[in-house]
Every structure is written in structure tokens, then in C-alpha cells.
Design an enzyme around this catalytic site. Structure first.
Site, PDB file in Angstrom:
ATOM      1  CB  ALA A 135       3.811   0.394   3.874  1.00 55.40           C
ATOM      2  CB  CYS A 178      -0.075   3.090   4.287  1.00 57.42           C
ATOM      3  SG  CYS A 178      -0.068   4.297   5.618  1.00 57.42           S
ATOM      4  CB  CYS A 179      -0.644   0.966  -0.898  1.00 62.27           C
ATOM      5  SG  CYS A 179      -0.191   2.230  -2.103  1.00 62.27           S
ATOM      6  CE  LYS A 180       6.915  -2.484  -3.739  1.00 64.16           C
ATOM      7  NZ  LYS A 180       7.082  -3.493  -4.816  1.00 64.16           N
ATOM      8  CB  THR A 200      -2.595   5.347  -1.677  1.00 61.44           C
ATOM      9  OG1 THR A 200      -1.820   4.441  -0.888  1.00 61.44           O
ATOM     10  CG2 THR A 200      -2.917   6.575  -0.859  1.00 61.44           C
TER      11      THR A 200
END
Length: 1048
Positions: free
Chosen positions: A498, A969-971, A977
Site C-alpha cells: 500500500a 495491495c496490502c501492507k 496479497t
């Protein structure tokens, strides 16, 4: 045999780590089928071929058994946990009973290998291998005894290369074993194969790769194959060694041992045992008629056969004949797919794409699967993940533009001229802060210039200050499907962490909250500075940008006009005048704004000698177009009335200066028309009197230049005066923006630049990949220049704690991408990296294509039409932190983001249906499908269901049907993901390519076994795809079992 009792007693008392195996066993002697006494518990220690029997761990050894000329018998009963040692000498058998079946099996293997005969056989096998290597090296050693002339004539060692297709792996093969023999008959094997390479030039055994573990069968079909990339030095003379191991403790084996250095062997006691090995030449596999080898697996001493291993050469482009019915008879835990890793860029558009794609994609890792379809045919899937050089290229280009823009702004503030002490002190403070920020940008750019190594930023580096502009884990995830009855298809997803300012942290929230709070505080500023709305500030920046862009263009076109006049070229004169008129009209229109007039008045009041009163508060652009008598904001009218009117300042002066540019242009146009009319009349006279016409032509060229020159100079002077005043007034507006919020304003600008840099790098990557994929799709190209490109972001962040701040950053960064335009140009060199121009809030990305590819584009794109982007973000938190947010926190942020972006998606769809014909969608998609999907998406967003993953799937499907670019998206673009991408891929195979319904879970399990994210050399096999401590909070469809986690 004679023994030294003292030495044996001393050996039995050594520390536990000195023994091959130790533990509790119940032991007694057996004659025939009768036990002489009841089994008694003893502490047993095995060292080499000596088995020590002790009453307890700390006591003396009561008996020593020499494990020579004996063999192990393991009972077949699943409930029996005992084994028997039988001796050739006729001594009574030794009965050993363990506490559990696994413990019994491990003792059986250890006792079976603990004898000198086995050790001698291993030594003989190693001697044979050494002799083989020495024979191959004999020709090289002989070269040292030859005269130098003969050595030179021999040249370098020549090896036979493997024929292959350009940019394809040199060699790929799959593996399967049959009829493996276990140490105990009723044991179910858990096997994997370790692959080692003997290079013909170096004669060194190098560990290359290993397969996954296949459980519970003696006929394993391995999912993981072996591949050698194009640059790997492998030849027909190369030998490959395959070693099969039986794994007992799956959590401690292949994941860890596969990353050991090449010169170190894994310990024998880490929970696995050697079954057998075999060796083959690469040339034998390549030249075999059936492109398959069936090899015999033998023990290390070379005497015992323990099964066979099949090596099958694999080629992606060839269809497999035959049905898949026979696969259904495999063991329950078998996954009917072949997967291998490779490192070749795969493009469906042809080889012409490779030069430009290779400039963007780096270090690709591919895996190949084959799955059965619903009609029992095979389809092949190549899954590719690649890094991109744009991870660093785009941020560096962007920071360079920021530096130039900030330097230009600082200079404009200095050029404001003399100001009253209050405003002058404010300017000095602003410039000092801006210089500090400028220095920070320059330092960051210098540090990025020193970066070497990987072309992506791993998640463990997301908190590093020098890399805060770089996106996290930016990769292309591509799935190439080769079906027997359908056309080949590509499915691309860009995976990235992200976009967020991780180094600055999220203690006070993200950009969405910080910008709102900052704007509210600015509105309440007192008489320290003037408040300008964000719209007016953006307008000021646009005016300054237009000045810097149009002024040099107008000057150059004016010079071309004079040059055409001196050459007496009517056609060139017309063209030059046309270009000059167009640019000047744009220039004049740029200043047709109330903001410029009010800013000039405010600047006048800030000059020395003017009373220090609160200057004008400019009206918004929406208010400027309306009737002043119908204002809806009486407070603003009241503040506007407080502006001091000085008799020395003429408010209409700006209108006159601004209008003079248009008047000067009209004079130039009139003069050109007059000159061209005279030229036409002279041409008519020349037909009647040629000699007189020649005399006039000699003087006309000079007359044209002399008559136009003063008018052009007047135009430039008028334009220069407008530019000076407009620049100063707009710079004064920017001064107020900065002064109202120091230093928060600059810190927010920095944070927004960081987030935007990460988002833009991903967008540029996605656009380039999509453009290359769709070059032969005329419908997509028409959609691209007529409507624009849809860019859909799938967010998996929670709305709890720090991730809520990340989501706020991400929402603003993706929204800012609406101000980015793309332009496709023809590459003039071998450098195909994109070029970035523009300023904050208005960037143009120039994508370079080779000449052959550029010719495939529509005329509108080739002529430089700017291509618009339509980014949308849909977020669904799926981890355990989202559970906390839904139960004890707040999910309003996620709901608002999804609702806002749904409206943006509907606007794009409406624009698409108005401008594009229905047949531009792929043949299996219809307008009615999209309407239904949009309505379903609307209902799911309104439902506010917890962890509603249906929103993700609907948005992704709509994006694909609208030829959009997909982002997940993730962290850190790893765990969540990976689960989302693999689930999406398998869903596509099921819905679009007829994946057999019984194989959906197996295909999903297959794709999730291997690591996807951050596959660097150091941690390729150490990092797992899914963390077991976070998977518990995920929706069931996204969860992966702990067994699969260990296998990953």
C-alpha cells in the site's frame, strides 16, 4: 573380539549430542517366537555400530550390542511398535519396543544403517564417482604437458549447447517416482528430490534446487519441476544428480536445507533419511525419442534398488495428447499438476515486445502447471512474477522534477520584489524552510543514485528513510493460460505494498485525515496571512506552469514568423502565424481569472508604504462565474469589502496590460494579411510585366521583415509585462499558502510526494504492461484514446490502528493519479524507460515504443494525444485486525472510500457506453453483464457486511471486462496479497477456461505452496507465503492450512 571395557564405559557416558540416536526402548531376547523374559525398559544409545543398553540415562552401560552381520525386521501391523534384530551368528534375536509408531520407524532406519558393511559400500560408491570425474578431467590435465603451440591449437573446451528458443529456458523437466522402497514395509513415504549439477568445466557438484514434499505414497508425482534459465551454463555434457529423501519432520526439512551453502551438506539428523540417488546426462534426455528417461534409484553403496524415477522434458508451447482419466487413480494427497520454476520473460504479443519489456521487467520467476479441464483435456498455465526497474526509475525522475519545481518556486518568491517588513519576514521564513526541504530531496536523490542490487524494495525496508519514495514489493504477477480449445490468454495483476509514508508513521493518521485537519486550521488563521482555498492555490500553480510553458513557445514562434518574412515565404508565413496565434490565445486565456486581479491588489497592499490591512480574500472559481449580486457567502462578501482601495492603484490597469497582448497580436495578424494581399497583387502584375515584378521582389523580402519586426517586438514587450506581473501575483498566493501552515504545510507536501511516488511507479508499470499486451487489440486501443484507461486497486488493509492511516495515505495517493496523463512516443534510442515531465498535480508520462510497435498504434495516439487514467480503489479488510475494527472500532473510512469510488466507476462505465461501440468488449462479455455486476457491487457495498470479499471479486471482474489494469495491495504485498491473487487466478481458470470442478481446491493449494513475495537469493525459501499467526482472522476462502504453510 577383544574390547577395552574402560573405553566403552567412557564412550557410553559421553554427552547426548555425541550419539547418532538415543531414547527409551523396551528390550528382551527372543528365541523363535517366545520371549525369554518380559521386555524391560532401557535407555538406548546408538553410536556408529555400537548400541549401548543402560538402566537409565545416568547409569553405566549394562550391555553393548555390536550391530554387525545382522538385519532389522519391522512388523507390518499398524498398531505394533516393535522391531527385531536378527543375527547371522545364531544368537537370540533382540526384541525392541518403542513408545510410538514414528519412534519405532526412526529406530528401524537408524539401526539398519549402523553397520560397517553399509559404510564400506558407501565408500566404494564414492570412489566410483571420483574415478568418473577423474576420467573426464584426464584430457584437461594432459594439456599441461603439451607444448604451448599445441595447447593453443586445441583452444578452449568445447561443449555442445542445447538448442532453444530465444528468451526461453534452456532446459525444463518434471519428475515422478515409482515403486519406492521404504525402510519398513508399512511406512507411507513423504518424499522430495534434491537436484544437483556436475558442471563439465569445473567438475564440481553444485546443489541446484529441490522439489516439494509429496506425502503418503510410494509413487509420488512431484508438482515442482526443474528449469535452467537462458543464461545458465548447461550443456549436453552436463550431468544431473537426483537424490530422493524420505522426510519425517516436514517442518524442518526442505525449506531450511534448500538454502544451505553449496559446500555444506544438511545434517543427517534433521528428520529425513536417504532413500536413493541416480545420475543422467542432459544430452541423453534431450536426444531421447520420447523425451523421457526412466532411471533406477539405488542406495549410496550402489547395490540395492529402491525404485525408479521418471524425468520428462517439458515444453510450454506443445499440447499434450491423451485424456486425463488415469490421473484419478492417484493417491489422495497427490496434486495432478506439474509445476516448475523458470526465469524467462513470456509475452503473448510476439518477440518484438521483448526489448522494451526487458527494459522494464527484471528477474522474472516462472512456474508451469498443467491442470485437467472439464472435458478431461490438459491446459497449461505459466505463472510469472517479475520485478520492475520502474520501482527506482520513476521515484528518481519524480524527485528530480520536485527539486526543479521547488527551486523555481523559491526563485519566484525572491523575485517578488520589495515587501513590507511583515511580509518580508514571512518570505524569509518560508524560503528558509523551503531550502531545508529542498536539501532533503537532494540528499534522497543522491542516496537513491548510489543504490545497487535488487530492483525492488522488500517489506523489511519499508521504514528506511532513504527508500521512502520507493514502492514496496512492486511486482508483475502474470498468468498465461494455454488451453486446448480456447485462445491463449494473459491475466496480469500488479502487486504492491500500500502506498504510504511508513517512515513518518501513522500516529496522527494518514493523509486523508491530516489534509482535512490542516485545511480547517488554515481557514481560522488571523491577520498573519491571507487564506486562499485549495482550488485557488492549484489555480495559481497552473497559471505559473502555463507561463513557464507558453512564454518560450510564443517567443520561438514569433522568431519563426520573422524568419519566414525575411525569406519571403507566404506558406511558411501563414503556418508561423497560425501557431503564434494559437499559443498566444492560450496565453491570454490563462490570465482570464479573477484570482490574478485580486492577487495583484493583495500584492500592492503588501508593498512598503501601504497600510497593513487584511487584503482580499479571493473568490472561488465557481463564484467568479456567477452574478456577484447572488452570492451565497455573505461572510466572504464582508471580508472582500474590507480591502483597502488606494487612489494610487488603478484596478483597471491589469485589464489594460492583459488586453494589450491581444491587441498586439491583432496588429501582427493584420499586417501579415496586408503583406499577403500585396503579394497576391504583385503576382498578378508579374504575369503582365515580368521585368517590373522582378524589381519588386528584390525589395519585398526586406519590406516584410521591416514591417513585422516592430509589431513582434511590441507583442513580446506586452507579453513580458504580463508575465512579470502575473508571476509576482501568483508567487504571492503561494507565499500565503506556505506561510499559513509552516512547517506542517511542507511536511504534508513531503508526505503526499512520498505516497504519490509509490503509487505512480505502480501505475506506470501497469500502463506499460497493458499497452504491450493490447497492441494488437484495436478495440482496446480505441478505448484507450477515446475514453481512457480504468485502473482498479484492490486494497486488503484493515481499518484498525496503523493500517487505518495507511489506508488514508493510499486513498489520497490513488486519487492523485487522476492528474496523471500518458503519452506514447517513438523511441529514438535503445533506452525504452519512460520520461516524466510536468509539475505537482499535473504530470505527463511519455512511454517509448520501438518503431515497429509504434506503427501499430492508432493515428490519434501517434499524434501525441494525451491518455487519461481513471483510478478507483475498493478496500476490504480481511485479517484479524479488521475483526477488532468491526467489533470494537470503526469501519466508516472503508465504507466511505468504497462508496466514493463506486461513483467514479459508474462515471467511467457511463462514459464508456456513450463513446464506445458494444462490439469493443471481448466476445464473451456483454453490456448486460456489466450492468448486473455494477448493480451487484452497489448492493454489496450498501450491505455493509463484515469482510465482504464479494466486493473484491466483483470489482476485479468489472475491471477485466472493461480492459482495465488490476492492482492488489496490502501492507507489504505478501501474505494477504498472495492469497487474494492465487484465489483470483484459480477462479479465472474455473470460470473462463473450464478447470475441472474437482481440481479447484487442488489447483489453489498448488499455487499457494511456493513462495511468491520477496524471492531474493537470501530468503527465497525462508519466507513463507502465508504467516500462520495471521491467517486465523481471514475469511475461510482465503485461509490456508498449517500443513500447506509448512510446505511453502
Amino acid at each position: 573380539m577383544k574390547f577395552n571395557a574402560k573405553d566403552l564405559a567412557l564412550l557410553a557416558r559421553r554427552p547426548s549430542g555425541c550419539f547418532d540416536k538415543e531414547g527409551k526402548l523396551k528390550i528382551c531376547r527372543v528365541v523363535g517366537d517366545e520371549k525369554l523374559i518380559e521386555p524391560r525398559e532401557r535407555w538406548c544409545r546408538l553410536k556408529g555400530n555400537l548400541l549401548f543398553l543402560m538402566k537409565n540415562k545416568s547409569s553405566e552401560a549394562s550391555e553393548v550390542v555390536i550391530l554387525e552381520r545382522c538385519w532389522v525386521v519391522e512388523f507390518r501391523s499398524k498398531t505394533d511398535v516393535s522391531i527385531v534384530l536378527k543375527f547371522q551368528s545364531g544368537e537370540p534375536d533382540l526384541y525392541l519396543e518403542a513408545a510410538s509408531k514414528p519412534d519405532c520407524e526412526s529406530w528401524a532406519v537408524a539401526l539398519g544403517e549402523a553397520n560397517s558393511e553399509g559404510l564400506q559400500n558407501k565408500i566404494q560408491q564414492l570412489r566410483r564417482l571420483i574415478m568418473e570425474i577423474k576420467e573426464e578431467r584426464s584430457s584437461d590435465e594432459a594439456r599441461h604437458f603439451l607444448p604451448s603451440s599445441q595447447v593453443d591449437s586445441l583452444g578452449e573446451p568445447q561443449f555442445t549447447s542445447i538448442q532453444r528458443i530465444a528468451n526461453e529456458p534452456k532446459l525444463e523437466f518434471s519428475l515422478a517416482c515409482k515403486d519406492l522402497v521404504a525402510a519398513t514395509r508399512d511406512r507411507k513415504l513423504n518424499t522430495f528430490i534434491q537436484v544437483s549439477v556436475v558442471h563439465p568445466a569445473e567438475h564440481i557438484l553444485t546443489r541446484y534446487s529441490s522439489t516439494e514434499i509429496v506425502e503418503g505414497t510410494r509413487d509420488p508425482l512431484f508438482l515442482t519441476g526443474v528449469t535452467f534459465p537462458p543464461e545458465y551454463p548447461i550443456y549436453e555434457e552436463t550431468k544431473i544428480k537426483l537424490t530422493v529423501y524420505d522426510v519425517k519432520d516436514k517442518s524442518q526439512d526442505t525449506v531450511r536445507t534448500s538454502v544451505l551453502p553449496d559446500h555444506k551438506e544438511p545434517r543427517a539428523d534433521v528428520g529425513r533419511s536417504f532413500l536413493g540417488c541416480t545420475t543422467f546426462r542432459v544430452g541423453d534426455l534431450v536426444k531421447s525419442k520420447e523425451q523421457q528417461l526412466t532411471l533406477t534409484l539405488r542406495t549410496s553403496d550402489g547395490g540395492k534398488t529402491v525404485g525408479t524415477i521418471e524425468v520428462n522434458l517439458v515444453k510450454m508451447g506443445e499440447l499434450e495428447d491423451g485424456e486425463t482419466d488415469h490421473i484419478t487413480t492417484d493417491a489422495q494427497d497427490q496434486k495432478c499438476a506439474l509445476v516448475r520454476e523458470c526465469t524467462a520473460t513470456e509475452g503473448i504479443s510476439g518477440k518484438d515486445n521483448l526489448p522494451s519489456l526487458n527494459a522494464v521487467l527484471k528477474n522474472p520467476i516462472c512456474k508451469l502447471y498443467r491442470f485437467p479441464t472439464s472435458d478431461n483435456k490438459w491446459m497449461r498455465i505459466r505463472e510469472q512474477m517479475a520485478e520492475t526497474t520502474l520501482s527506482f526509475h520513476v521515484p528518481k525522475e519524480l524527485i528530480n522534477l520536485h527539486i526543479k519545481e521547488d527551486m523555481r518556486r523559491n526563485q519566484e518568491l525572491k523575485d517578488l520584489g520589495e515587501l513590507a517588513p511583515h511580509w518580508d519576514n514571512m518570505r524569509k521564513s518560508v524560503i528558509a524552510h523551503c531550502d531545508q526541504m529542498l536539501s532533503m530531496y537532494q540528499d534522497t536523490l543522491a542516496e537513491l543514485g548510489k543504490h545497487t542490487g535488487s530492483s525492488f524494495k522488500s517489506s523489511c525496508s519499508k521504514g528506511e528513510k532513504t527508500l521512502e519514495f520507493i514502492p514496496i514489493n512492486l511486482h508483475l504477477q502474470r498468468m498465461h493460460v494455454h488451453s486446448p480449445r480456447l485462445k491463449d490468454a494473459l491475466y496480469d495483476v500488479i502487486t504492491v505494498g500500500a502506498p504510504a509514508a511508513h517512515f513518518q508513521g501513522f500516529k496522527n493518521g494518514g493523509l486523508r485525515k491530516l489534509l482535512s485537519k490542516f485545511e480547517a486550521e488554515r481557514r481560522n488563521t488571523g491577520y498573519q496571512c491571507i487564506y486562499y482555498s485549495p482550488e485557488n492555490t492549484a489555480k495559481a500553480k497552473e497559471v505559473l506552469s502555463n507561463i513557464n510553458h507558453l512564454q518560450p513557445l510564443i517567443s520561438s514562434h514569433a522568431d519563426l514568423l520573422l524568419n519566414s518574412a525575411s525569406q519571403h515565404s507566404p506558406d511558411s508565413l501563414k503556418n508561423s502565424l497560425k501557431m503564434l496565434s494559437e499559443k498566444t490565445e492560450l496565453f491570454v486565456h490563462a490570465f482570464k481569472d479573477q484570482l490574478v486581479r485580486s492577487a495583484l491588489l493583495a500584492l500592492y497592499t503588501a508593498r512598503p508604504g501601504c497600510p497593513l490591512k487584511k487584503p482580499a480574500v479571493p473568490r472561488n472559481s465557481a463564484e467568479e462565474g456567477g452574478d456577484l449580486q447572488h452570492q451565497d457567502h455573505p461572510s466572504q462578501i464582508k471580508r472582500q469589502d474590507s480591502i483597502p482601495h488606494h487612489s494610487e492603484y488603478d484596478e483597471e490597469e491589469w485589464d489594460r496590460v492583459w488586453a494589450n497582448v491581444g491587441k498586439s497580436l491583432n496588429c501582427v495578424i493584420a499586417m501579415v494579411d496586408r503583406l499577403l494581399e500585396k503579394d497576391v497583387s504583385n503576382s498578378k502584375e508579374s504575369e503582365n510585366d515580368p521585368s517590373a515584378a522582378d524589381c519588386k521582389v528584390l525589395h519585398t523580402g526586406g519590406d516584410w521583415y521591416e514591417q513585422l519586426y516592430p509589431l513582434v517586438i511590441t507583442l513580446k514587450d506586452c507579453m513580458g509585462e504580463v508575465v512579470t506581473r502575473a508571476k509576482q501575483s501568483m508567487a504571492f498566493v503561494l507565499l500565503q499558502e506556505l506561510a499559513c501552515g509552516l512547517p506542517q504545510c511542507l511536511m504534508l507536501t513531503l508526505r503526499r510526494d512520498i505516497v504519490f511516488s509509490q503509487a505512480l511507479a505502480g501505475l506506470v508499470c501497469g500502463f506499460i504492461i497493458k499497452l504491450h499486451t493490447g497492441l494488437h487489440d484495436q478495440g482496446f486501443l480505441q478505448q484507450l484514446h477515446t475514453v481512457g484507461l480504468l485502473v482498479q486497486y484492490e486494497g486488503l488493509l484493515s481499518t484498525y490502528s496503523e493500517e487505518a492511516g495507511m489506508l488514508e495515505d493510499m486513498a489520497v495517493g490513488i486519487s492523485d493519479l487522476q492528474k496523471v496523463m500518458f503519452k506514447v512516443i517513438e523511441a529514438k534510442s535503445e533506452d525504452f524507460l519512460p520520461i516524466i515531465t510536468g509539475r505537482r498535480e499535473h504530470y505527463v508520462i511519455e512511454v517509448q515504443l520501438p518503431a515497429k510497435m509504434f506503427e501499430l498504434l492508432p493515428q490519434e495516439i501517434k499524434e501525441g494525444k494525451l491518455l487519461r487514467m481513471y483510478p478507483v480503489l475498493f478496500n476490504v479488510g480481511i485479517n484479524e485486525q479488521q475483526t477488532l475494527a468491526e467489533r470494537f472500532g470503526d469501519t466508516t473510512l472503508q465504507e466511505n472510500i468504497n462508496q466514493e469510488n463506486l461513483e467514479l466507476l459508474k462515471e467511467y462505465y457511463k462514459l464508456f457506453t456513450e463513446k464506445m461501440p458494444p462490439d469493443c468488449l471481448p466476445h464473451f462479455q456483454e453490456q448486460n453483464d456489466l450492468k448486473g455486476l455494477l448493480e451487484n457491487l452497489h448492493q454489496n457495498i450498501q450491505a455493509k457486511k463484515r469482510k465482504n470479499v464479494e466486493i473484491m471479486w466483483l470489482a476485479a471482474t468489472i475491471c477485466r471486462k472493461l480492459n482495465g489494469v488490476r492492482f492488489t495491495c496490502c501492507k507489504s504485498a505478501k501474505d494477504r496479497t498472495s492469497m487474494s491473487v492465487t484465489l483470483e487466478q484459480c477462479s479465472i481458470l474455473r470460470d473462463e477456461h473450464q478447470l475441472h470442478k474437482d481440481f479447484f481446491i487442488r489447483a489453489l493449494d498448488c499455487m499457494r505452496r511456493m513462495p511468491h513475495r520477496e524471492c531474493t537469493e537470501e530468503c527465497q525459501m525462508q519466507k513463507v507465503c502465508i504467516q500462520h499467526d495471521t491467517a486465523d482472522g481471514f475469511p475461510k476462502v482465503l485461509q490456508t492450512s498449517r500443513r500447506d504453510i509448512w510446505k511453502s
